[in-house]
Write an enzyme that holds these catalytic residues in place. Structure first.
Site, PDB file in Angstrom:
ATOM      1  N   GLU A 159      52.470 -94.330 -34.267  1.00 26.70           N
ATOM      2  CA  GLU A 159      51.417 -95.271 -33.903  1.00 26.70           C
ATOM      3  C   GLU A 159      50.206 -94.480 -33.419  1.00 26.70           C
ATOM      4  OE1 GLU A 159      51.283 -98.728 -34.011  1.00 26.70           O
ATOM      5  OE2 GLU A 159      49.242 -98.097 -33.541  1.00 26.70           O
ATOM      6  N   PHE A 160      49.018 -94.902 -33.839  1.00 23.37           N
ATOM      7  CA  PHE A 160      47.809 -94.150 -33.460  1.00 23.37           C
ATOM      8  C   PHE A 160      46.848 -94.986 -32.623  1.00 23.37           C
ATOM      9  CE2 PHE A 160      49.463 -92.579 -37.513  1.00 23.37           C
ATOM     10  CZ  PHE A 160      49.681 -91.239 -37.192  1.00 23.37           C
ATOM     11  N   GLU A 163      44.172 -97.036 -26.310  1.00 25.97           N
ATOM     12  CA  GLU A 163      44.060 -98.048 -25.272  1.00 25.97           C
ATOM     13  C   GLU A 163      42.616 -98.547 -25.263  1.00 25.97           C
ATOM     14  OE1 GLU A 163      45.680 -96.901 -21.488  1.00 25.97           O
ATOM     15  OE2 GLU A 163      47.432 -96.020 -22.425  1.00 25.97           O
ATOM     16  N   ASN A 220      47.094 -85.887 -32.029  1.00 24.73           N
ATOM     17  CA  ASN A 220      46.693 -85.848 -30.621  1.00 24.73           C
ATOM     18  C   ASN A 220      46.295 -84.440 -30.191  1.00 24.73           C
ATOM     19  OD1 ASN A 220      46.864 -88.559 -30.275  1.00 24.73           O
ATOM     20  ND2 ASN A 220      48.643 -88.541 -28.903  1.00 24.73           N
ATOM     21  N   CYS A 272      48.877 -90.074 -22.810  1.00 21.57           N
ATOM     22  CA  CYS A 272      49.227 -89.509 -24.119  1.00 21.57           C
ATOM     23  C   CYS A 272      48.756 -88.073 -24.309  1.00 21.57           C
ATOM     24  CB  CYS A 272      48.669 -90.399 -25.221  1.00 21.57           C
ATOM     25  SG  CYS A 272      49.282 -92.082 -25.106  1.00 21.57           S
TER      26      CYS A 272
HETATM   27  C1  UGA Z   1      45.050 -91.303 -27.663  1.00 17.44           C
HETATM   28  C2  UGA Z   1      44.673 -91.148 -29.153  1.00 17.44           C
HETATM   29  O1  UGA Z   1      43.244 -91.236 -29.281  1.00 17.44           O
HETATM   30  C3  UGA Z   1      45.321 -92.248 -29.986  1.00 17.44           C
HETATM   31  O2  UGA Z   1      45.019 -92.053 -31.353  1.00 17.44           O
HETATM   32  C4  UGA Z   1      46.834 -92.168 -29.781  1.00 17.44           C
HETATM   33  O3  UGA Z   1      47.505 -93.190 -30.496  1.00 17.44           O
HETATM   34  C5  UGA Z   1      47.139 -92.345 -28.301  1.00 17.44           C
HETATM   35  O4  UGA Z   1      46.481 -91.310 -27.543  1.00 17.44           O
HETATM   36  C6  UGA Z   1      48.634 -92.257 -28.127  1.00 17.44           C
HETATM   37  O5  UGA Z   1      49.187 -91.183 -28.353  1.00 17.44           O
HETATM   38  O6  UGA Z   1      49.264 -93.276 -27.878  1.00 17.44           O
HETATM   39  P1  UGA Z   1      44.204 -92.896 -25.685  1.00 17.44           P
HETATM   40  O7  UGA Z   1      45.122 -92.124 -24.799  1.00 17.44           O
HETATM   41  O8  UGA Z   1      44.171 -94.386 -25.617  1.00 17.44           O
HETATM   42  O9  UGA Z   1      44.514 -92.546 -27.233  1.00 17.44           O
HETATM   43  O10 UGA Z   1      42.750 -92.390 -25.338  1.00 17.44           O
HETATM   44  P2  UGA Z   1      41.551 -91.661 -26.104  1.00 17.44           P
HETATM   45  O11 UGA Z   1      40.575 -92.660 -26.558  1.00 17.44           O
HETATM   46  O12 UGA Z   1      42.054 -90.674 -27.080  1.00 17.44           O
HETATM   47  O13 UGA Z   1      40.914 -90.868 -24.880  1.00 17.44           O
HETATM   48  C7  UGA Z   1      41.684 -89.888 -24.196  1.00 17.44           C
HETATM   49  C8  UGA Z   1      40.877 -89.247 -23.110  1.00 17.44           C
HETATM   50  O14 UGA Z   1      39.899 -88.377 -23.669  1.00 17.44           O
HETATM   51  C9  UGA Z   1      40.120 -90.192 -22.185  1.00 17.44           C
HETATM   52  O15 UGA Z   1      40.304 -89.755 -20.851  1.00 17.44           O
HETATM   53  C10 UGA Z   1      38.683 -90.044 -22.628  1.00 17.44           C
HETATM   54  O16 UGA Z   1      37.780 -90.316 -21.599  1.00 17.44           O
HETATM   55  C11 UGA Z   1      38.653 -88.575 -23.032  1.00 17.44           C
HETATM   56  N1  UGA Z   1      37.585 -88.230 -23.991  1.00 17.44           N
HETATM   57  C12 UGA Z   1      37.541 -88.817 -25.214  1.00 17.44           C
HETATM   58  C13 UGA Z   1      36.646 -87.263 -23.645  1.00 17.44           C
HETATM   59  O17 UGA Z   1      36.675 -86.696 -22.527  1.00 17.44           O
HETATM   60  N2  UGA Z   1      35.676 -86.924 -24.552  1.00 17.44           N
HETATM   61  C14 UGA Z   1      35.613 -87.499 -25.766  1.00 17.44           C
HETATM   62  O18 UGA Z   1      34.708 -87.129 -26.553  1.00 17.44           O
HETATM   63  C15 UGA Z   1      36.570 -88.472 -26.109  1.00 17.44           C
END
Ligand code: UGA
Length: 447
Positions: A159-160, A163, A220, A272
């Site tokens: 799953e990708f 949140e 990831n 994650c």
């Molecule tokens: C992440 C992956 O993006 C999903 O594809 C995956 O399904 C999921 O983990 C999982 O394994 O279940 P998520 O944890 O919801 O999703 O969050 P992201 O949107 O990836 O953000 C992760 C973190 O990175 C956040 O703290 C965000 O603020 C930070 N981030 C994101 C940055 O610091 N810079 C960026 O450019 C993007």
């Protein structure tokens, strides 16, 4: 999305109704299937059955209620009921980091599969793993199924979803990955489950079990690497006087690099990315290919340093020790549109400043309740103004829309000193400076 329900449709169970499972169960019901969600947490089962989503996820509660009312969706604590009523069983339980190492704790996945076998899984049943696991787990579980429930099959369908966008990502994914054993029926059955999406041209990658497991951890790891790459560039910018935002903008024009996940700031958190890169590395070590993923250790270190750099920048703007200084923090969730505070960079920065003696007040549009429960020593406010009142510095640490849209002129009379640290590149520096604020951000010169 059109809703179809035929008697030949797969009947679906979803084991584990956390973020992933609850969303998957609701979305499968939304596609028209009969779905039964299973969880060992009876309180969670009660709340979901009553139409209440136990976490913040835009759009999910309305779909939950709609599908409960339509009678397509039920929740239970009993695996036996799931085996009786369904024939495709999605395993969506958590795989947290083990307390004693970076490795993934697989006990919930093992318990779910053993529980299904004990509950009487039959030869027509398909078990579909969705949890994030080290490569090789599915092959091991397939052998257990072959011994305990002959004829039942195992597939891996990572799953990708993100949140904050969980419903959309589940109903309109970028791709579907089916890890299947050769000569089985799993692919045909998965195609039946996802028929509507496949009809909408969502690409399907059919591969073996191990590659499917690897796709998830590799994705990831790549995303985490991209974020740490730009945060490493921010460190270099700080040493050279460059501007990381302009640098990222220029890099993004190269279509091979792109602009997404190149937002410098206090780095990644959540349930994650941090645990997945550690588990991936731990597994590579076990396999004797630790060198291949050694860079993930640096990705992790850059990420942790980003939080420390935000604390150091706060000390710099305060010009002295944070002890007894008033600090306003906007943001507690690890990302916007979520109340998830697992490994939240925002709360770690807030805690570090509190430990250094600052009076820290935190506001978040959704995560105050969770923040209070896990950080009883931090002070939480129930509005932006409440958090920044009398502050000598304001830190924006989660990029909620509400914070992006703040009017710096309106906020100014509430603070003791108009100094803002933008930990997420969420604010327009020109607007804040024009309103008389000192604007600072990681990787950007003071100007
Ligand atoms: C992440 C992956 O993006 C999903 O594809 C995956 O399904 C999921 O983990 C999982 O394994 O279940 P998520 O944890 O919801 O999703 O969050 P992201 O949107 O990836 O953000 C992760 C973190 O990175 C956040 O703290 C965000 O603020 C930070 N981030 C994101 C940055 O610091 N810079 C960026 O450019 C993007």
């Amino acid at each position: 999305m059109p809703i179809v329900s035929r008697s030949t449709d797969p009947r679906i169970s979803v084991i584990g109704t956390g973020y992933l499972g609850a969303t998957h169960a609701v979305c499968m019901a939304e596609l028209g299937f009969d779905v039964i969600g299973v969880d060992i947490d009876t309180r969670r089962v009660r709340r979901l059955s009553a139409g209440e989503v136990p976490f913040y996820e835009p759009g999910l509660e309305a779909l939950l209620r709609k599908n409960l009312e339509a009678g397509r969706l039920t929740f239970t604590g009993s695996l036996a009921e799931a085996v009786e009523r369904a024939d495709v069983h999605f395993v969506c339980v958590g795989t947290p980091q083990r307390p004693d190492s970076g490795a993934a704790d697989l006990r919930h996945v093992d318990a779910a599969v053993s529980g299904l076998i004990t509950a009487g899984l039959g030869p027509d049943d398909l078990v579909v793993g969705k949890s994030t696991v080290p490569a090789g787990t599915a092959t091991r579980l397939a052998a257990r199924l072959a011994a305990g429930a002959p004829g039942a099959e195992l597939a891996w369908n990572p799953e990708f979803l993100r949140e904050g966008f969980a419903v959309d990502d589940t109903l309109r994914p970028d791709r579907l990955v089916f890890g299947v054993a050769p000569r089985g029926m799993a692919e045909r059955r998965l195609r039946a489950v996802y028929a509507q999406m496949i009809g909408d041209d969502v690409p399907v990658v059919v591969t073996d079990l191990t590659t499917a497991e690897l796709v998830k951890v590799a994705a990831n790891a790549f995303l985490a690497t991209k974020i740490s790459f730009i945060n490493a560039m921010a460190e270099v910018c700080e040493a050279t006087g460059g501007d990381v935002v302009e640098l990222a903008g220029a890099l993004a024009h190269d279509a091979r690099i792109g602009h997404r996940f190149l937002q410098a700031g206090i780095g990644f958190g959540g349930g994650c990315l941090p645990k997945d890169i550690r588990a991936f590395q731990a597994h590579a070590d076990e396999l004797g290919v630790g060198r291949a993923l050694a860079f993930l250790g640096e990705v992790d270190a850059v990420n942790i340093r980003a939080r420390a750099r935000a604390v150091a920048l706060t000390r710099e703007v305060l010009g002295d020790s944070p002890a007894n200084r008033t600090v306003g923090v906007l943001g507690a969730a690890f990302k916007p549109n979520s109340d998830d505070i697992r490994d939240s960079p925002a709360l770690e920065v807030a805690e570090a400043l509190r430990r250094a003696g600052a009076h820290v007040s935190v506001y978040d549009p959704a995560a105050v309740e969770n923040g209070r429960a896990c950080h009883p020593n931090l002070c939480f406010a129930d509005s932006v103004v409440g958090a920044v009142a009398g502050a000598e510095v304001v830190l924006v640490l989660t990029e909620w829309h509400e914070f992006r849209e703040l009017d710096p002129a309106v906020l100014r009379p509430h603070v003791a000193r108009p100094v803002v640290i933008d930990g997420r590149g969420a604010l327009d520096p020109h607007r804040w400076r024009a309103a008389g604020w000192t604007y600072r951000a990681l990787g950007r010169p003071p100007r």
